[in-house]
Design a protein around this motif. Structure first.
Motif, mmCIF file in Angstrom:
data_model
loop_
_atom_site.group_PDB
_atom_site.id
_atom_site.type_symbol
_atom_site.label_atom_id
_atom_site.label_comp_id
_atom_site.label_asym_id
_atom_site.label_seq_id
_atom_site.Cartn_x
_atom_site.Cartn_y
_atom_site.Cartn_z
ATOM 1 N N PRO A 65 1.101 -1.332 0.062
ATOM 2 C CA PRO A 65 -0.063 -0.104 -0.042
ATOM 3 C C PRO A 65 0.821 1.233 -0.061
ATOM 4 O O PRO A 65 -0.164 2.060 -0.764
ATOM 5 N N TYR A 66 1.522 1.391 0.518
ATOM 6 C CA TYR A 66 2.768 2.836 0.423
ATOM 7 C C TYR A 66 3.401 2.551 -0.573
ATOM 8 O O TYR A 66 3.970 3.812 -1.538
ATOM 9 N N ALA A 67 3.576 1.490 -1.663
ATOM 10 C CA ALA A 67 4.368 1.685 -2.800
ATOM 11 C C ALA A 67 3.190 2.431 -3.781
ATOM 12 O O ALA A 67 3.070 3.074 -4.477
ATOM 13 N N TYR A 68 2.102 1.759 -4.002
ATOM 14 C CA TYR A 68 0.538 2.340 -4.129
ATOM 15 C C TYR A 68 0.795 4.268 -4.005
ATOM 16 O O TYR A 68 0.237 5.033 -4.837
ATOM 17 N N ILE A 69 0.547 4.675 -2.523
ATOM 18 C CA ILE A 69 0.305 6.016 -2.282
ATOM 19 C C ILE A 69 1.777 6.207 -2.745
ATOM 20 O O ILE A 69 1.226 7.837 -3.342
ATOM 21 N N ASP A 70 2.794 5.894 -2.320
ATOM 22 C CA ASP A 70 3.909 6.738 -3.528
ATOM 23 C C ASP A 70 3.870 7.246 -4.744
ATOM 24 O O ASP A 70 4.228 8.130 -5.570
ATOM 25 N N ARG A 71 3.011 6.645 -5.974
ATOM 26 C CA ARG A 71 2.915 6.938 -7.468
ATOM 27 C C ARG A 71 1.597 7.170 -7.042
ATOM 28 O O ARG A 71 1.298 7.645 -8.681
ATOM 29 N N PHE A 72 0.238 7.910 -6.281
ATOM 30 C CA PHE A 72 -0.402 7.818 -6.686
ATOM 31 C C PHE A 72 0.000 9.878 -6.359
ATOM 32 O O PHE A 72 0.743 10.103 -6.628
ATOM 33 N N PRO A 73 -0.994 10.481 -7.458
ATOM 34 C CA PRO A 73 -1.464 11.748 -8.175
ATOM 35 C C PRO A 73 -1.727 12.446 -7.217
ATOM 36 O O PRO A 73 -2.851 13.054 -7.304
ATOM 37 N N LEU A 74 -1.028 12.776 -5.545
ATOM 38 C CA LEU A 74 -0.877 13.660 -4.574
ATOM 39 C C LEU A 74 -1.714 14.583 -5.374
ATOM 40 O O LEU A 74 -2.642 15.532 -4.307
ATOM 41 N N PRO A 75 -0.478 15.536 -6.656
ATOM 42 C CA PRO A 75 -1.821 16.365 -6.653
ATOM 43 C C PRO A 75 -2.591 16.959 -6.596
ATOM 44 O O PRO A 75 -3.522 18.090 -6.838
ATOM 45 N N LEU A 76 -3.496 16.099 -7.400
ATOM 46 C CA LEU A 76 -4.973 15.754 -7.506
ATOM 47 C C LEU A 76 -5.665 15.151 -6.798
ATOM 48 O O LEU A 76 -6.796 15.183 -6.570
ATOM 49 N N ILE A 77 -5.359 15.332 -5.527
ATOM 50 C CA ILE A 77 -6.688 15.185 -4.378
ATOM 51 C C ILE A 77 -7.244 16.215 -3.798
ATOM 52 O O ILE A 77 -6.430 16.934 -2.919
ATOM 53 N N GLY A 78 -8.204 15.847 -3.970
ATOM 54 C CA GLY A 78 -8.883 16.872 -3.422
ATOM 55 C C GLY A 78 -9.548 16.979 -1.949
ATOM 56 O O GLY A 78 -10.428 17.431 -0.849
ATOM 57 N N GLU A 79 -10.101 15.708 -1.699
ATOM 58 C CA GLU A 79 -10.728 15.145 -0.118
ATOM 59 C C GLU A 79 -10.101 13.555 -0.284
ATOM 60 O O GLU A 79 -9.274 13.063 -1.140
ATOM 61 N N ILE A 80 -9.761 13.575 1.197
ATOM 62 C CA ILE A 80 -9.387 11.957 2.181
ATOM 63 C C ILE A 80 -10.359 11.292 2.332
ATOM 64 O O ILE A 80 -10.799 12.082 3.595
ATOM 65 N N HIS A 81 -10.608 10.462 2.396
ATOM 66 C CA HIS A 81 -11.456 9.547 3.630
ATOM 67 C C HIS A 81 -11.154 8.373 4.118
ATOM 68 O O HIS A 81 -9.930 7.773 3.168
#
Length: 288
Positions: free
Chosen positions: A192-208
Protein backbone atom coordinates in the motif's frame (compact mmCIF):
# COMPACT_ATOMS: atom_id res chain seq x y z
CA UNK A 1 -23.08 33.76 0.85
CA UNK A 2 -20.32 36.42 0.93
CA UNK A 3 -16.66 35.36 0.95
CA UNK A 4 -17.61 31.74 0.46
CA UNK A 5 -14.49 29.52 0.28
CA UNK A 6 -13.91 27.60 -2.92
CA UNK A 7 -12.79 24.31 -1.36
CA UNK A 8 -13.17 22.30 1.80
CA UNK A 9 -10.95 23.31 4.72
CA UNK A 10 -7.92 21.17 5.44
CA UNK A 11 -9.59 19.81 8.55
CA UNK A 12 -11.26 16.62 9.69
CA UNK A 13 -14.86 16.18 8.59
CA UNK A 14 -17.62 13.81 9.64
CA UNK A 15 -20.41 12.03 7.82
CA UNK A 16 -23.71 13.61 8.86
CA UNK A 17 -26.03 11.08 10.52
CA UNK A 18 -29.66 11.71 11.58
CA UNK A 19 -29.01 10.41 15.11
CA UNK A 20 -26.51 13.24 15.59
CA UNK A 21 -28.66 16.14 14.34
CA UNK A 22 -29.68 17.22 17.84
CA UNK A 23 -26.12 17.15 19.18
CA UNK A 24 -24.81 19.21 16.28
CA UNK A 25 -27.59 21.79 16.61
CA UNK A 26 -27.16 22.19 20.38
CA UNK A 27 -23.40 21.86 20.81
CA UNK A 28 -22.02 23.29 17.54
CA UNK A 29 -18.96 21.00 17.66
CA UNK A 30 -15.70 22.20 16.15
CA UNK A 31 -15.77 20.06 13.00
CA UNK A 32 -14.14 21.10 9.76
CA UNK A 33 -17.04 20.02 7.53
CA UNK A 34 -19.88 17.55 7.19
CA UNK A 35 -20.44 15.16 4.31
CA UNK A 36 -23.75 13.64 3.23
CA UNK A 37 -24.66 10.91 0.80
CA UNK A 38 -26.49 12.66 -2.00
CA UNK A 39 -29.09 9.91 -2.43
CA UNK A 40 -30.32 10.39 1.16
CA UNK A 41 -31.46 13.94 0.34
CA UNK A 42 -32.97 13.62 -3.13
CA UNK A 43 -36.51 14.12 -1.84
CA UNK A 44 -38.14 17.55 -2.21
CA UNK A 45 -38.56 18.35 1.47
CA UNK A 46 -39.13 16.98 4.94
CA UNK A 47 -37.24 16.88 8.25
CA UNK A 48 -33.95 15.74 6.73
CA UNK A 49 -33.77 18.86 4.58
CA UNK A 50 -34.69 21.10 7.49
CA UNK A 51 -31.82 19.70 9.50
CA UNK A 52 -29.37 19.79 6.61
CA UNK A 53 -30.29 23.39 5.76
CA UNK A 54 -29.61 24.51 9.32
CA UNK A 55 -26.31 22.63 9.48
CA UNK A 56 -25.18 23.87 6.06
CA UNK A 57 -25.59 27.44 7.35
CA UNK A 58 -22.98 26.71 10.03
CA UNK A 59 -20.55 24.26 8.39
CA UNK A 60 -18.96 23.61 5.00
CA UNK A 61 -20.68 20.77 3.18
CA UNK A 62 -19.44 17.95 0.96
CA UNK A 63 -21.81 15.94 -1.25
CA UNK A 64 -20.84 12.30 -1.79
CA UNK A 65 -22.74 10.25 -4.37
CA UNK A 66 -23.10 6.49 -4.45
CA UNK A 67 -25.61 5.99 -7.26
CA UNK A 68 -24.41 7.62 -10.48
CA UNK A 69 -22.82 4.37 -11.71
CA UNK A 70 -20.00 6.23 -13.45
CA UNK A 71 -18.38 3.03 -14.68
CA UNK A 72 -21.50 1.35 -16.08
CA UNK A 73 -21.55 0.13 -19.68
CA UNK A 74 -24.74 2.10 -20.31
CA UNK A 75 -25.71 5.78 -20.41
CA UNK A 76 -25.99 7.66 -17.15
CA UNK A 77 -29.42 7.83 -15.54
CA UNK A 78 -30.50 11.35 -16.50
CA UNK A 79 -33.25 11.47 -13.88
CA UNK A 80 -30.75 10.63 -11.15
CA UNK A 81 -28.30 13.18 -12.51
CA UNK A 82 -31.01 15.84 -12.56
CA UNK A 83 -31.85 15.12 -8.92
CA UNK A 84 -28.17 15.51 -8.10
CA UNK A 85 -28.07 18.82 -9.97
CA UNK A 86 -31.06 20.14 -8.02
CA UNK A 87 -29.46 19.09 -4.73
CA UNK A 88 -26.12 20.64 -5.67
CA UNK A 89 -27.79 23.93 -6.55
CA UNK A 90 -29.81 23.88 -3.35
CA UNK A 91 -26.80 23.53 -1.03
CA UNK A 92 -23.80 24.66 -3.12
CA UNK A 93 -21.43 22.19 -1.42
CA UNK A 94 -17.71 22.84 -1.51
CA UNK A 95 -17.06 19.37 -2.95
CA UNK A 96 -19.04 16.82 -4.96
CA UNK A 97 -17.67 13.31 -5.30
CA UNK A 98 -18.52 9.91 -6.75
CA UNK A 99 -17.02 6.42 -6.98
CA UNK A 100 -15.06 4.75 -9.73
CA UNK A 101 -17.58 1.91 -9.84
CA UNK A 102 -20.82 0.76 -11.41
CA UNK A 103 -24.11 -0.19 -9.78
CA UNK A 104 -26.72 -0.29 -12.55
CA UNK A 105 -27.62 -2.77 -15.28
CA UNK A 106 -30.57 -3.63 -17.47
CA UNK A 107 -32.19 -5.37 -14.50
CA UNK A 108 -32.12 -2.14 -12.50
CA UNK A 109 -30.03 -0.71 -9.68
CA UNK A 110 -27.70 -2.96 -7.69
CA UNK A 111 -27.12 -1.92 -4.08
CA UNK A 112 -23.35 -2.21 -4.29
CA UNK A 113 -20.32 -0.45 -5.75
CA UNK A 114 -18.91 -2.92 -8.25
CA UNK A 115 -15.44 -2.84 -9.85
CA UNK A 116 -14.72 -2.49 -13.54
CA UNK A 117 -11.91 -3.67 -15.80
CA UNK A 118 -9.23 -1.09 -16.50
CA UNK A 119 -9.08 -0.97 -20.28
CA UNK A 120 -8.95 1.72 -22.95
CA UNK A 121 -12.66 1.15 -23.58
CA UNK A 122 -13.73 1.63 -19.97
CA UNK A 123 -11.35 4.59 -19.63
CA UNK A 124 -13.06 6.36 -22.52
CA UNK A 125 -16.49 5.57 -21.09
CA UNK A 126 -15.63 6.81 -17.59
CA UNK A 127 -14.13 10.02 -19.00
CA UNK A 128 -17.30 10.57 -21.03
CA UNK A 129 -19.52 9.99 -18.00
CA UNK A 130 -17.46 12.24 -15.73
CA UNK A 131 -17.53 14.95 -18.39
CA UNK A 132 -21.33 14.64 -18.63
CA UNK A 133 -21.73 14.95 -14.86
CA UNK A 134 -19.45 17.98 -14.72
CA UNK A 135 -21.24 19.64 -17.61
CA UNK A 136 -24.64 19.18 -15.95
CA UNK A 137 -23.38 20.37 -12.56
CA UNK A 138 -21.23 23.15 -14.00
CA UNK A 139 -18.31 22.20 -11.77
CA UNK A 140 -15.54 19.59 -11.44
CA UNK A 141 -16.16 16.56 -9.27
CA UNK A 142 -13.87 14.25 -7.32
CA UNK A 143 -13.59 10.57 -8.29
CA UNK A 144 -12.85 8.01 -5.56
CA UNK A 145 -10.52 5.03 -5.88
CA UNK A 146 -12.41 1.78 -5.23
CA UNK A 147 -12.01 -1.06 -2.74
CA UNK A 148 -11.73 -4.26 -4.78
CA UNK A 149 -11.83 -7.97 -4.09
CA UNK A 150 -11.17 -9.38 -7.56
CA UNK A 151 -8.97 -8.45 -10.50
CA UNK A 152 -10.06 -8.65 -14.15
CA UNK A 153 -8.01 -10.59 -16.67
CA UNK A 154 -9.09 -8.00 -19.24
CA UNK A 155 -7.44 -5.13 -17.35
CA UNK A 156 -4.41 -3.78 -19.16
CA UNK A 157 -4.17 -0.37 -17.47
CA UNK A 158 -2.82 0.08 -13.95
CA UNK A 159 -5.39 1.50 -11.48
CA UNK A 160 -3.32 4.58 -10.65
CA UNK A 161 -2.67 5.25 -14.35
CA UNK A 162 -6.40 4.79 -14.99
CA UNK A 163 -7.39 7.32 -12.32
CA UNK A 164 -4.71 9.76 -13.46
CA UNK A 165 -5.86 9.58 -17.07
CA UNK A 166 -9.50 10.09 -16.11
CA UNK A 167 -8.55 13.18 -14.13
CA UNK A 168 -6.33 14.63 -16.83
CA UNK A 169 -8.78 14.01 -19.68
CA UNK A 170 -11.90 15.18 -17.83
CA UNK A 171 -10.48 17.83 -15.52
CA UNK A 172 -11.90 16.16 -12.41
CA UNK A 173 -10.04 15.80 -9.13
CA UNK A 174 -9.51 12.66 -7.08
CA UNK A 175 -10.81 11.51 -3.72
CA UNK A 176 -8.20 9.28 -2.09
CA UNK A 177 -9.84 6.71 0.16
CA UNK A 178 -6.94 5.42 2.27
CA UNK A 179 -8.99 2.57 3.72
CA UNK A 180 -9.83 1.44 0.17
CA UNK A 181 -6.11 1.45 -0.65
CA UNK A 182 -5.37 -0.79 2.34
CA UNK A 183 -8.28 -3.12 1.52
CA UNK A 184 -7.40 -3.51 -2.16
CA UNK A 185 -3.65 -3.75 -1.68
CA UNK A 186 -3.96 -6.33 1.09
CA UNK A 187 -6.40 -8.43 -0.94
CA UNK A 188 -4.21 -8.32 -4.05
CA UNK A 189 -0.85 -8.64 -2.23
CA UNK A 190 0.37 -5.19 -3.23
CA UNK A 191 2.41 -2.81 -1.05
CA UNK A 192 0.00 0.00 0.00
CA UNK A 193 2.89 2.41 0.60
CA UNK A 194 4.16 1.83 -2.92
CA UNK A 195 0.62 2.55 -4.16
CA UNK A 196 0.55 5.87 -2.30
CA UNK A 197 4.04 6.79 -3.47
CA UNK A 198 2.82 6.51 -7.08
CA UNK A 199 -0.54 8.22 -6.55
CA UNK A 200 -0.98 11.67 -8.21
CA UNK A 201 -1.09 13.52 -4.88
CA UNK A 202 -1.60 17.04 -6.35
CA UNK A 203 -4.98 15.87 -7.71
CA UNK A 204 -6.37 14.98 -4.26
CA UNK A 205 -9.29 17.20 -3.28
CA UNK A 206 -10.43 15.10 -0.32
CA UNK A 207 -9.37 12.05 1.67
CA UNK A 208 -11.55 9.37 3.25
CA UNK A 209 -10.72 7.24 6.29
CA UNK A 210 -12.77 4.36 7.65
CA UNK A 211 -12.70 0.94 9.25
CA UNK A 212 -12.46 -2.44 7.58
CA UNK A 213 -13.54 -5.92 8.62
CA UNK A 214 -11.10 -8.79 8.38
CA UNK A 215 -11.59 -12.39 7.25
CA UNK A 216 -9.46 -15.25 5.93
CA UNK A 217 -9.60 -16.34 2.29
CA UNK A 218 -9.47 -19.88 0.90
CA UNK A 219 -5.67 -19.88 1.11
CA UNK A 220 -5.68 -18.91 4.77
CA UNK A 221 -4.50 -15.36 4.07
CA UNK A 222 -5.90 -12.01 5.24
CA UNK A 223 -8.89 -10.75 3.33
CA UNK A 224 -10.19 -7.26 4.08
CA UNK A 225 -13.71 -5.89 3.57
CA UNK A 226 -14.52 -2.19 3.30
CA UNK A 227 -17.17 -2.11 6.04
CA UNK A 228 -17.37 1.48 7.39
CA UNK A 229 -18.50 0.09 10.75
CA UNK A 230 -15.57 0.76 13.09
CA UNK A 231 -12.80 3.19 13.88
CA UNK A 232 -9.91 3.63 11.47
CA UNK A 233 -7.53 0.69 11.91
CA UNK A 234 -3.96 1.44 13.04
CA UNK A 235 -2.40 0.32 9.73
CA UNK A 236 -4.76 2.58 7.77
CA UNK A 237 -4.06 5.51 10.08
CA UNK A 238 -0.30 5.00 9.67
CA UNK A 239 -0.76 4.97 5.90
CA UNK A 240 -2.79 8.18 6.19
CA UNK A 241 0.05 9.84 8.10
CA UNK A 242 2.33 8.84 5.23
CA UNK A 243 -0.07 10.48 2.76
CA UNK A 244 -0.09 13.76 4.72
CA UNK A 245 3.69 13.72 5.04
CA UNK A 246 3.93 13.51 1.24
CA UNK A 247 0.96 15.62 0.13
CA UNK A 248 0.51 18.08 2.98
CA UNK A 249 -2.81 18.70 4.79
CA UNK A 250 -5.97 17.80 2.88
CA UNK A 251 -9.68 17.73 3.86
CA UNK A 252 -10.20 14.36 5.53
CA UNK A 253 -13.51 12.63 6.19
CA UNK A 254 -14.15 10.00 8.83
CA UNK A 255 -16.53 7.48 7.20
CA UNK A 256 -18.60 5.51 9.70
CA UNK A 257 -21.84 4.40 8.06
CA UNK A 258 -22.69 1.13 9.86
CA UNK A 259 -23.05 0.53 13.60
CA UNK A 260 -22.79 4.30 13.97
CA UNK A 261 -21.53 5.20 17.47
CA UNK A 262 -22.47 8.11 19.71
CA UNK A 263 -21.20 11.46 18.51
CA UNK A 264 -18.28 11.73 21.01
CA UNK A 265 -16.69 8.63 19.45
CA UNK A 266 -16.74 10.20 16.00
CA UNK A 267 -15.56 13.51 17.41
CA UNK A 268 -12.55 11.77 18.98
CA UNK A 269 -11.71 10.27 15.58
CA UNK A 270 -11.88 13.75 14.04
CA UNK A 271 -9.56 15.08 16.75
CA UNK A 272 -6.97 12.41 15.89
CA UNK A 273 -7.10 13.48 12.27
CA UNK A 274 -6.86 17.18 13.11
CA UNK A 275 -3.70 16.43 15.13
CA UNK A 276 -2.12 14.84 12.06
CA UNK A 277 -3.16 17.77 9.89
CA UNK A 278 -1.77 20.27 12.41
CA UNK A 279 1.60 18.50 12.28
CA UNK A 280 1.37 18.63 8.51
CA UNK A 281 0.91 22.41 8.60
CA UNK A 282 3.87 22.70 10.99
CA UNK A 283 6.08 20.66 8.68
CA UNK A 284 5.10 22.88 5.75
CA UNK A 285 6.08 26.03 7.70
CA UNK A 286 9.42 24.48 8.66
CA UNK A 287 10.12 23.56 5.05
CA UNK A 288 9.28 27.03 3.70
Amino acid sequence: MPNRPSSLPNRAGLGLKPQHYATIHSERPDVGFFEVHAENYMMAGGPAHRHLTAIAEQYPLSLHGVGLSIGAARPLDRDHLERLRVLEQRYAPLAVSEHLAWSSHDIGFLNDLLPLPYTAETLARVVEHVDTVQTVLGRPILLENPSTYVLFEASDVDEIDFLTQVARRSGCGLLLDVNNVMVSCTNHRVDPYAYIDRFPLPLIGEIHLGGYDEAVDGRGERFLIDAHGSETRPDVFALYEHVIALAGPRPTLIEWDNDVPDFPVLYAEAARVDDVLARGFLNLRRAS
